[in-house]
Design a protein around this motif. Structure first.
Motif, PDB file in Angstrom:
ATOM      1  N   ALA A 157      34.149  38.133  42.995  1.00  0.00           N
ATOM      2  CA  ALA A 157      34.438  39.562  42.809  1.00  0.00           C
ATOM      3  C   ALA A 157      33.309  40.420  43.386  1.00  0.00           C
ATOM      4  O   ALA A 157      33.565  41.471  43.980  1.00  0.00           O
ATOM      5  N   CYS A 181      39.531  50.189  46.493  1.00  0.00           N
ATOM      6  CA  CYS A 181      39.763  48.755  46.297  1.00  0.00           C
ATOM      7  C   CYS A 181      38.453  48.038  45.970  1.00  0.00           C
ATOM      8  O   CYS A 181      38.420  47.128  45.137  1.00  0.00           O
ATOM      9  N   VAL A 219      37.633  48.628  42.370  1.00  0.00           N
ATOM     10  CA  VAL A 219      38.417  47.747  41.498  1.00  0.00           C
ATOM     11  C   VAL A 219      37.771  46.359  41.443  1.00  0.00           C
ATOM     12  O   VAL A 219      37.626  45.772  40.373  1.00  0.00           O
ATOM     13  N   ALA A 220      37.367  45.838  42.596  1.00  0.00           N
ATOM     14  CA  ALA A 220      36.709  44.526  42.626  1.00  0.00           C
ATOM     15  C   ALA A 220      35.388  44.563  41.875  1.00  0.00           C
ATOM     16  O   ALA A 220      35.016  43.607  41.178  1.00  0.00           O
ATOM     17  N   VAL A 243      36.151  44.407  38.230  1.00  0.00           N
ATOM     18  CA  VAL A 243      36.514  43.029  37.875  1.00  0.00           C
ATOM     19  C   VAL A 243      35.246  42.208  37.687  1.00  0.00           C
ATOM     20  O   VAL A 243      35.123  41.432  36.739  1.00  0.00           O
ATOM     21  N   ARG A 265      33.389  43.450  34.379  1.00  0.00           N
ATOM     22  CA  ARG A 265      34.098  43.138  33.138  1.00  0.00           C
ATOM     23  C   ARG A 265      34.405  41.658  32.977  1.00  0.00           C
ATOM     24  O   ARG A 265      34.718  41.207  31.887  1.00  0.00           O
ATOM     25  N   ARG A 302      40.460  39.791  34.842  1.00  0.00           N
ATOM     26  CA  ARG A 302      41.319  40.016  35.994  1.00  0.00           C
ATOM     27  C   ARG A 302      41.766  41.468  36.061  1.00  0.00           C
ATOM     28  O   ARG A 302      41.847  42.155  35.038  1.00  0.00           O
ATOM     29  N   PRO A 303      42.068  41.940  37.270  1.00  0.00           N
ATOM     30  CA  PRO A 303      42.541  43.318  37.388  1.00  0.00           C
ATOM     31  C   PRO A 303      43.953  43.445  36.833  1.00  0.00           C
ATOM     32  O   PRO A 303      44.746  42.510  36.888  1.00  0.00           O
ATOM     33  N   GLY A 324      44.992  48.681  39.504  1.00  0.00           N
ATOM     34  CA  GLY A 324      43.953  47.932  40.203  1.00  0.00           C
ATOM     35  C   GLY A 324      44.491  46.681  40.862  1.00  0.00           C
ATOM     36  O   GLY A 324      44.140  46.351  41.992  1.00  0.00           O
ATOM     37  N   ARG A 325      45.364  45.986  40.174  1.00  0.00           N
ATOM     38  CA  ARG A 325      45.974  44.783  40.744  1.00  0.00           C
ATOM     39  C   ARG A 325      46.866  45.138  41.927  1.00  0.00           C
ATOM     40  O   ARG A 325      46.853  44.463  42.960  1.00  0.00           O
ATOM     41  N   LEU A 331      44.623  45.863  44.926  1.00  0.00           N
ATOM     42  CA  LEU A 331      44.087  44.660  45.555  1.00  0.00           C
ATOM     43  C   LEU A 331      45.170  43.884  46.305  1.00  0.00           C
ATOM     44  O   LEU A 331      44.919  43.335  47.380  1.00  0.00           O
ATOM     45  N   TYR A 358      40.745  34.818  38.378  1.00  0.00           N
ATOM     46  CA  TYR A 358      40.403  35.452  37.107  1.00  0.00           C
ATOM     47  C   TYR A 358      41.569  35.344  36.149  1.00  0.00           C
ATOM     48  O   TYR A 358      42.607  35.962  36.337  1.00  0.00           O
TER      49      TYR A 358
END
Length: 166
Positions: free
Chosen positions: A10, A68, A71-72, A75, A78, A81-82, A86-87, A90, A130
């Motif tokens: 990540a 993006c 978001v990574a 991830v 935290r 997984r997004p 966010g998912r 990606l 993740y």
């Protein structure tokens, strides 16, 4: 090692996407400046309009890759997984890299293709590695109240009976 460093993919994806965001924005800005200084028309198009649209496109595309990358980064911080938007971001970045890789093979060459597919692989690896936070197998469900009998029947989970032909 702590949970943040356990899966460095990540962090790598975040750095790569932030680098791409800056690179795409800078390249399109540079191309816009070149078009503006040449003051040449391409098939009757206004050179100033081409310059401005190249700069705007570069900024928008750069902000997309930066989002993006954010978001990574989340991830990575935290260690989860997004989810949600966010998912989706990606996944769309992975699709964009796949398409860009296919389109860059001819005009740019195989190194650009390999780079795009490498980033595609990193994003897919991030999406696939993740897992959600794992619960122990003997843990009670979150909605079960202790002592009410929910979740602690002791009966094993079995599949329903197979249908029979009439």
């Amino acid at each position: 090692m702590g949970p943040v460093v356990r899966r460095p993919v990540a962090w790598i994806v975040a750095v790569v996407l932030f680098g791409e965001a800056f690179g795409i924005a800078a390249l399109n800005w540079f191309l816009g400046v070149v078009v503006d200084r040449q003051d040449m028309s391409l098939a009757g198009l206004d050179p100033h309009m081409m310059s401005v649209s190249s700069k705007i496109g570069g900024v928008v595309f750069g902000l997309y890759f930066a989002l993006c990358g954010l978001v990574a980064l989340l991830v990575a911080l935290r260690n989860r997984r997004p989810a949600g938007l966010g998912r989706v971001l990606l996944i769309s970045a992975a699709v964009v890299h796949g398409l860009l890789g296919a389109f860059t093979w001819g005009p740019v060459g195989w190194p650009a293709f390999v780079y795009m597919e490498l980033v595609l692989g990193l994003i897919v690896l991030l999406l696939m590695t993740y897992d959600g936070p794992a619960e122990p197998a003997d843990a009670e469900p979150a909605d079960a109240v202790p002592g009410d009998g929910a979740g602690d029947s002791g009966a094993p989970v079995t599949s329903p009976p197979a249908p029979t032909a009439p």
